[in-house]
Enzyme design. Structure first.
Site, PDB file in Angstrom:
ATOM      1  N   TRP A 139       0.621  -1.165   0.093  1.00  0.00           N
ATOM      2  CA  TRP A 139      -0.125  -0.006  -0.069  1.00  0.00           C
ATOM      3  C   TRP A 139       0.909   1.282  -0.008  1.00  0.00           C
ATOM      4  O   TRP A 139       0.452   2.140  -0.697  1.00  0.00           O
ATOM      5  CB  TRP A 139      -1.084   0.021   1.014  1.00  0.00           C
ATOM      6  CG  TRP A 139      -2.002  -0.993   0.816  1.00  0.00           C
ATOM      7  CD1 TRP A 139      -2.551  -1.946   1.538  1.00  0.00           C
ATOM      8  CD2 TRP A 139      -3.042  -0.889  -0.337  1.00  0.00           C
ATOM      9  NE1 TRP A 139      -3.398  -2.694   0.956  1.00  0.00           N
ATOM     10  CE2 TRP A 139      -3.896  -2.141  -0.049  1.00  0.00           C
ATOM     11  CE3 TRP A 139      -3.175  -0.026  -1.400  1.00  0.00           C
ATOM     12  CZ2 TRP A 139      -4.871  -2.450  -0.997  1.00  0.00           C
ATOM     13  CZ3 TRP A 139      -4.283  -0.359  -2.080  1.00  0.00           C
ATOM     14  CH2 TRP A 139      -5.061  -1.666  -1.914  1.00  0.00           C
TER      15      TRP A 139
ATOM     16  N   ASP B 156      -1.834   6.976   6.008  1.00  0.00           N
ATOM     17  CA  ASP B 156      -3.035   6.050   5.221  1.00  0.00           C
ATOM     18  C   ASP B 156      -3.307   5.320   6.612  1.00  0.00           C
ATOM     19  O   ASP B 156      -2.590   4.372   6.836  1.00  0.00           O
ATOM     20  CB  ASP B 156      -2.342   5.176   4.179  1.00  0.00           C
ATOM     21  CG  ASP B 156      -3.245   4.294   3.619  1.00  0.00           C
ATOM     22  OD1 ASP B 156      -4.473   4.261   4.196  1.00  0.00           O
ATOM     23  OD2 ASP B 156      -2.969   3.663   2.727  1.00  0.00           O
TER      24      ASP B 156
ATOM     25  N   LYS C  90     -12.707  -1.084   5.869  1.00  0.00           N
ATOM     26  CA  LYS C  90     -12.158  -1.901   7.032  1.00  0.00           C
ATOM     27  C   LYS C  90     -12.893  -1.557   8.174  1.00  0.00           C
ATOM     28  O   LYS C  90     -13.539  -2.535   8.793  1.00  0.00           O
ATOM     29  CB  LYS C  90     -10.720  -1.546   6.835  1.00  0.00           C
ATOM     30  CG  LYS C  90      -9.857  -2.424   6.034  1.00  0.00           C
ATOM     31  CD  LYS C  90      -9.783  -1.609   4.431  1.00  0.00           C
ATOM     32  CE  LYS C  90      -8.949  -2.328   3.305  1.00  0.00           C
ATOM     33  NZ  LYS C  90      -8.108  -1.631   2.595  1.00  0.00           N
TER      34      LYS C  90
HETATM   35  C1  LIG Z   1      -7.413  -1.173   1.558  1.00  0.00           C
HETATM   36  C2  LIG Z   1      -6.479  -0.193   1.504  1.00  0.00           C
HETATM   37  C3  LIG Z   1      -6.204   0.623   0.372  1.00  0.00           C
HETATM   38  C4  LIG Z   1      -7.202   0.785  -0.697  1.00  0.00           C
HETATM   39  O1  LIG Z   1      -8.360   1.117  -0.541  1.00  0.00           O
HETATM   40  P1  LIG Z   1      -9.483   1.594  -1.907  1.00  0.00           P
HETATM   41  O2  LIG Z   1     -10.558   2.056  -0.980  1.00  0.00           O
HETATM   42  O3  LIG Z   1      -9.467   0.345  -2.298  1.00  0.00           O
HETATM   43  O4  LIG Z   1      -8.689   2.765  -2.481  1.00  0.00           O
HETATM   44  C5  LIG Z   1      -5.212   1.674   0.816  1.00  0.00           C
HETATM   45  N1  LIG Z   1      -4.481   1.733   1.777  1.00  0.00           N
HETATM   46  C6  LIG Z   1      -4.505   0.521   2.772  1.00  0.00           C
HETATM   47  C7  LIG Z   1      -3.496   0.602   3.805  1.00  0.00           C
HETATM   48  C8  LIG Z   1      -5.538  -0.311   2.627  1.00  0.00           C
HETATM   49  O5  LIG Z   1      -5.875  -1.351   3.516  1.00  0.00           O
END
Ligand SMILES: *Cc1c(COP(=O)(O)O)cnc(C)c1O
Length: 358
Positions: free
Chosen positions: A102, A171, A195
């Site tokens: 990520w 993030d 999540k």
């Molecule tokens: C799931 C995830 C993403 C991507 O999320 P999207 O909503 O599909 O763009 C980005 N960073 C992390 C750490 C994630 O777990």
């Protein structure tokens, strides 16, 4: 119909109470005679939902007036672009900590926009790990420092955050609201909602208001943080149903309490890691001090056994255990809404599978 234990990494399991409430008021929201989906985004009914969602996040995160809470469509991936587009001015450098898949995607997008310096790189480390603050090579005067608080695919997690002179951006898609933390250390936090917050396709963004003013005048309105801050995420028609679900989930999170959720998350993960460590058949893939409480990754002795494990687990209502296609293996995601009973069921299944196939 029985609900399964959904170990999926995202979209992920939601609190049953949230789904039931959404179902209960789907046809008639609060006596309006229509669904919230059909309600005007400028009307009284939706406004109350929108305001409560923002207020709940402010309370959960302990935000001062310096911070704004906004909703942006496009999930976390849109934020990979919006962060540099807004914060990385020409002639400046952004520091990124590369911890895995990520972080890698965030870096790729930032490089399209401007100068990026990799402050540390543990993305290829075996076992997976997170750098220590001492490992970081930070650029003096950097536009910002970006990290990924929990690498959902690798199963690694920052346990403490570094002190940086430059604004810290994170993030937090896969561990926001899973534990208390000091928000004031961050200038901007974003999280795809699927999540720990709600449905997919939308991100929660928390940012210091002064940062919203950094973008150049040529950046289109929908890509500018200032547009969302000034219009309270209502410049255009926002994803109202998604925000409604996030509001219900944030209510649930408030009711459970962050400290209690954190204790439960640590306990759930510890029980699963104990089952892995107590066996020669299962192997963890992350350095112990960096193990994620949200995504527990492990391997079996062969690909064939892993495939069989997943098939048999699935047949028993333990679904979504397949590791990300880029790394293989198994992954059990244990977000806030994932019930403790699901961990019990998985641990029992692991013991039984090992005694049959080990
Ligand atoms: C799931 C995830 C993403 C991507 O999320 P999207 O909503 O599909 O763009 C980005 N960073 C992390 C750490 C994630 O777990």
């Amino acid at each position: 119909m029985a609900r399964v234990f959904n170990f999926g990494a995202g979209p992920a399991t939601l609190p049953e109470a949230v789904l039931t409430e959404a179902q209960r008021e789907l046809l008639d929201f609060g006596g309006t005679g229509m669904s919230i989906i059909e309600s005007s985004h400028r009307g009284k009914a939706y406004s109350a939902v929108h305001e409560e969602a923002v207020a709940n996040y402010r309370q959960l995160l302990g935000l001062s007036a310096e911070y704004a809470v906004i909703f942006v469509a496009g999930g976390a991936s849109m934020q990979f672009a919006m962060v540099p587009l807004n914060l990385l001015g020409e002639g400046h450098t952004a520091d990124y900590v590369h911890t895995g898949a990520w972080a890698g995607k965030a870096i790729k997008e930032a490089k399209r926009v401007g100068a990026v310096h990799i402050a540390a790189d543990t993305s290829e480390a075996v076992p997976a790990r997170i750098p220590t603050p001492a490992d970081l090579d930070l650029t003096p005067g950097a536009a910002y420092v970006h990290l990924t608080s929990n690498e959902t695919i690798a199963g690694s997690q920052w346990k403490g955050f570094p002190d940086t002179d430059a604004p810290l951006v994170a993030d937090m898609s896969s561990d926001i609201l899973s534990r208390p933390f000091d928000v004031e250390r961050f200038a901007l936090i974003y999280a795809g909602a699927q999540k720990n917050l709600g449905p997919s396709g939308i991100a929660l963004v928390v940012l210091r208001r002064d940062l919203a003013e950094r973008a150049s005048g040529s950046l289109p309105a929908m890509l500018r943080y200032a547009t969302y801050v000034e219009h309270d995420s209502l410049y255009n028609t926002p994803p109202t149903f998604s925000i409604y679900l996030m509001m219900l989930y944030s209510r649930w999170t408030l009711k459970e309490g962050l400290a209690a959720l954190h204790a439960r998350n640590v306990e759930k993960a510890a029980r699963l890691y104990a089952a892995i460590d107590g066996s020669d058949f299962y192997t963890g893939t992350v350095a112990k001090e960096c193990r994620s409480d949200m995504n527990v990754t492990f391997r079996l002795p062969s690909d064939e056994l892993e495939a069989l494990f997943m098939r048999e687990a699935d047949a028993q209502g333990l679904t979504g255990l397949k590791g990300h296609r880029s790394v293989g293996g198994l992954r059990a995601s244990l977000y806030n809404a994932f019930p403790s009973a699901g961990v019990d069921a998985l641990v029992s299944f692991m013991k039984a599978f090992e005694s049959r196939r080990g």
